[in-house]
Scaffold this motif. Sequence first.
Motif, PDB file in Angstrom:
ATOM      1  N   GLN A   9       8.502  20.270  -4.076  1.00  0.00           N
ATOM      2  CA  GLN A   9       8.192  19.053  -4.811  1.00  0.00           C
ATOM      3  C   GLN A   9       9.039  17.911  -4.272  1.00  0.00           C
ATOM      4  O   GLN A   9      10.264  18.014  -4.211  1.00  0.00           O
ATOM      5  CB  GLN A   9       8.460  19.250  -6.298  1.00  0.00           C
ATOM      6  CG  GLN A   9       7.579  20.326  -6.894  1.00  0.00           C
ATOM      7  CD  GLN A   9       7.921  20.621  -8.332  1.00  0.00           C
ATOM      8  OE1 GLN A   9       9.084  20.766  -8.693  1.00  0.00           O
ATOM      9  NE2 GLN A   9       6.893  20.708  -9.163  1.00  0.00           N
ATOM     10  N   ILE A  10       8.372  16.830  -3.926  1.00  0.00           N
ATOM     11  CA  ILE A  10       9.045  15.630  -3.422  1.00  0.00           C
ATOM     12  C   ILE A  10       8.827  14.531  -4.458  1.00  0.00           C
ATOM     13  O   ILE A  10       7.699  14.243  -4.833  1.00  0.00           O
ATOM     14  CB  ILE A  10       8.461  15.203  -2.062  1.00  0.00           C
ATOM     15  CG1 ILE A  10       8.642  16.322  -1.030  1.00  0.00           C
ATOM     16  CG2 ILE A  10       9.086  13.890  -1.590  1.00  0.00           C
ATOM     17  CD1 ILE A  10       7.867  16.108   0.258  1.00  0.00           C
ATOM     18  N   THR A  11       9.917  13.934  -4.904  1.00  0.00           N
ATOM     19  CA  THR A  11       9.841  12.821  -5.845  1.00  0.00           C
ATOM     20  C   THR A  11      10.408  11.596  -5.147  1.00  0.00           C
ATOM     21  O   THR A  11      11.510  11.646  -4.597  1.00  0.00           O
ATOM     22  CB  THR A  11      10.644  13.135  -7.126  1.00  0.00           C
ATOM     23  OG1 THR A  11      10.181  14.367  -7.677  1.00  0.00           O
ATOM     24  CG2 THR A  11      10.497  12.034  -8.151  1.00  0.00           C
ATOM     25  N   GLN A  12       9.648  10.507  -5.184  1.00  0.00           N
ATOM     26  CA  GLN A  12      10.052   9.307  -4.441  1.00  0.00           C
ATOM     27  C   GLN A  12       9.469   8.070  -5.101  1.00  0.00           C
ATOM     28  O   GLN A  12       8.512   8.160  -5.863  1.00  0.00           O
ATOM     29  CB  GLN A  12       9.561   9.390  -3.000  1.00  0.00           C
ATOM     30  CG  GLN A  12       8.042   9.369  -2.905  1.00  0.00           C
ATOM     31  CD  GLN A  12       7.546   9.543  -1.492  1.00  0.00           C
ATOM     32  OE1 GLN A  12       8.170  10.206  -0.687  1.00  0.00           O
ATOM     33  NE2 GLN A  12       6.421   8.938  -1.183  1.00  0.00           N
ATOM     34  N   PRO A  13      10.024   6.901  -4.794  1.00  0.00           N
ATOM     35  CA  PRO A  13       9.401   5.653  -5.242  1.00  0.00           C
ATOM     36  C   PRO A  13       8.059   5.476  -4.530  1.00  0.00           C
ATOM     37  O   PRO A  13       7.848   6.028  -3.447  1.00  0.00           O
ATOM     38  CB  PRO A  13      10.392   4.565  -4.810  1.00  0.00           C
ATOM     39  CG  PRO A  13      11.682   5.267  -4.571  1.00  0.00           C
ATOM     40  CD  PRO A  13      11.318   6.653  -4.142  1.00  0.00           C
ATOM     41  N   PRO A  14       7.139   4.721  -5.094  1.00  0.00           N
ATOM     42  CA  PRO A  14       5.859   4.451  -4.428  1.00  0.00           C
ATOM     43  C   PRO A  14       6.075   3.707  -3.114  1.00  0.00           C
ATOM     44  O   PRO A  14       7.105   3.080  -2.909  1.00  0.00           O
ATOM     45  CB  PRO A  14       5.117   3.553  -5.425  1.00  0.00           C
ATOM     46  CG  PRO A  14       5.817   3.693  -6.711  1.00  0.00           C
ATOM     47  CD  PRO A  14       7.226   4.086  -6.403  1.00  0.00           C
ATOM     48  N   GLY A  15       5.080   3.779  -2.253  1.00  0.00           N
ATOM     49  CA  GLY A  15       5.164   2.996  -1.024  1.00  0.00           C
ATOM     50  C   GLY A  15       4.545   3.668   0.182  1.00  0.00           C
ATOM     51  O   GLY A  15       4.166   2.989   1.130  1.00  0.00           O
ATOM     52  N   PHE A  16       4.457   4.996   0.189  1.00  0.00           N
ATOM     53  CA  PHE A  16       3.825   5.664   1.323  1.00  0.00           C
ATOM     54  C   PHE A  16       2.318   5.511   1.222  1.00  0.00           C
ATOM     55  O   PHE A  16       1.745   5.620   0.147  1.00  0.00           O
ATOM     56  CB  PHE A  16       4.143   7.156   1.325  1.00  0.00           C
ATOM     57  CG  PHE A  16       5.502   7.526   1.853  1.00  0.00           C
ATOM     58  CD1 PHE A  16       6.458   6.578   2.143  1.00  0.00           C
ATOM     59  CD2 PHE A  16       5.825   8.851   2.047  1.00  0.00           C
ATOM     60  CE1 PHE A  16       7.702   6.934   2.635  1.00  0.00           C
ATOM     61  CE2 PHE A  16       7.066   9.223   2.531  1.00  0.00           C
ATOM     62  CZ  PHE A  16       7.998   8.269   2.831  1.00  0.00           C
ATOM     63  N   ASP A  17       1.671   5.271   2.349  1.00  0.00           N
ATOM     64  CA  ASP A  17       0.214   5.260   2.338  1.00  0.00           C
ATOM     65  C   ASP A  17      -0.286   6.694   2.518  1.00  0.00           C
ATOM     66  O   ASP A  17       0.498   7.634   2.702  1.00  0.00           O
ATOM     67  CB  ASP A  17      -0.350   4.310   3.401  1.00  0.00           C
ATOM     68  CG  ASP A  17       0.012   4.702   4.828  1.00  0.00           C
ATOM     69  OD1 ASP A  17       0.164   5.908   5.127  1.00  0.00           O
ATOM     70  OD2 ASP A  17       0.124   3.788   5.671  1.00  0.00           O
ATOM     71  N   THR A  18      -1.597   6.876   2.469  1.00  0.00           N
ATOM     72  CA  THR A  18      -2.191   8.211   2.524  1.00  0.00           C
ATOM     73  C   THR A  18      -1.816   8.947   3.803  1.00  0.00           C
ATOM     74  O   THR A  18      -1.498  10.138   3.777  1.00  0.00           O
ATOM     75  CB  THR A  18      -3.722   8.116   2.389  1.00  0.00           C
ATOM     76  OG1 THR A  18      -4.023   7.509   1.134  1.00  0.00           O
ATOM     77  CG2 THR A  18      -4.379   9.475   2.469  1.00  0.00           C
ATOM     78  N   GLU A  19      -1.818   8.254   4.926  1.00  0.00           N
ATOM     79  CA  GLU A  19      -1.484   8.903   6.192  1.00  0.00           C
ATOM     80  C   GLU A  19      -0.028   9.357   6.219  1.00  0.00           C
ATOM     81  O   GLU A  19       0.295  10.433   6.740  1.00  0.00           O
ATOM     82  CB  GLU A  19      -1.790   7.980   7.374  1.00  0.00           C
ATOM     83  CG  GLU A  19      -1.735   8.681   8.709  1.00  0.00           C
ATOM     84  CD  GLU A  19      -2.554   9.972   8.779  1.00  0.00           C
ATOM     85  OE1 GLU A  19      -2.036  10.969   9.318  1.00  0.00           O
ATOM     86  OE2 GLU A  19      -3.693  10.002   8.293  1.00  0.00           O
ATOM     87  N   GLN A  20       0.873   8.566   5.684  1.00  0.00           N
ATOM     88  CA  GLN A  20       2.295   8.953   5.628  1.00  0.00           C
ATOM     89  C   GLN A  20       2.476  10.184   4.736  1.00  0.00           C
ATOM     90  O   GLN A  20       3.262  11.074   5.054  1.00  0.00           O
ATOM     91  CB  GLN A  20       3.147   7.803   5.119  1.00  0.00           C
ATOM     92  CG  GLN A  20       3.278   6.669   6.112  1.00  0.00           C
ATOM     93  CD  GLN A  20       3.929   5.454   5.502  1.00  0.00           C
ATOM     94  OE1 GLN A  20       3.544   4.995   4.429  1.00  0.00           O
ATOM     95  NE2 GLN A  20       4.933   4.924   6.194  1.00  0.00           N
ATOM     96  N   LYS A  21       1.731  10.228   3.632  1.00  0.00           N
ATOM     97  CA  LYS A  21       1.808  11.401   2.748  1.00  0.00           C
ATOM     98  C   LYS A  21       1.278  12.637   3.466  1.00  0.00           C
ATOM     99  O   LYS A  21       1.888  13.711   3.385  1.00  0.00           O
ATOM    100  CB  LYS A  21       1.033  11.152   1.462  1.00  0.00           C
ATOM    101  CG  LYS A  21       1.694  10.136   0.555  1.00  0.00           C
ATOM    102  CD  LYS A  21       0.831   9.861  -0.663  1.00  0.00           C
ATOM    103  CE  LYS A  21       1.377   8.692  -1.446  1.00  0.00           C
ATOM    104  NZ  LYS A  21       0.493   8.301  -2.542  1.00  0.00           N
TER     105      LYS A  21
END
Length: 64
Positions: free
Chosen positions: A5-17
């Motif tokens: 499980q990775i918890t992070q602030p928003p900001g990555f686009d679909t390709e980065q995810k």
Amino acid sequence: MPLIQITQPPGFDTEQKRATIKAVSEAYAEVTGKAIESVWVTITEVPSEAWGVGGTTLADLHSR
């Protein structure tokens, strides 16, 4: 079946995810010898105002 499980602030686009999920899955499978097909990864985005560091929200830190 392992779950990462990775918890992070928003900001990555679909390709980065996609790239993050792939890299984490591959690394885990390589190190543990588990089949990559058995590795689950979730990414949970938490708004910056819901994160706290040193008594301050990330939103406040980024607005300085």
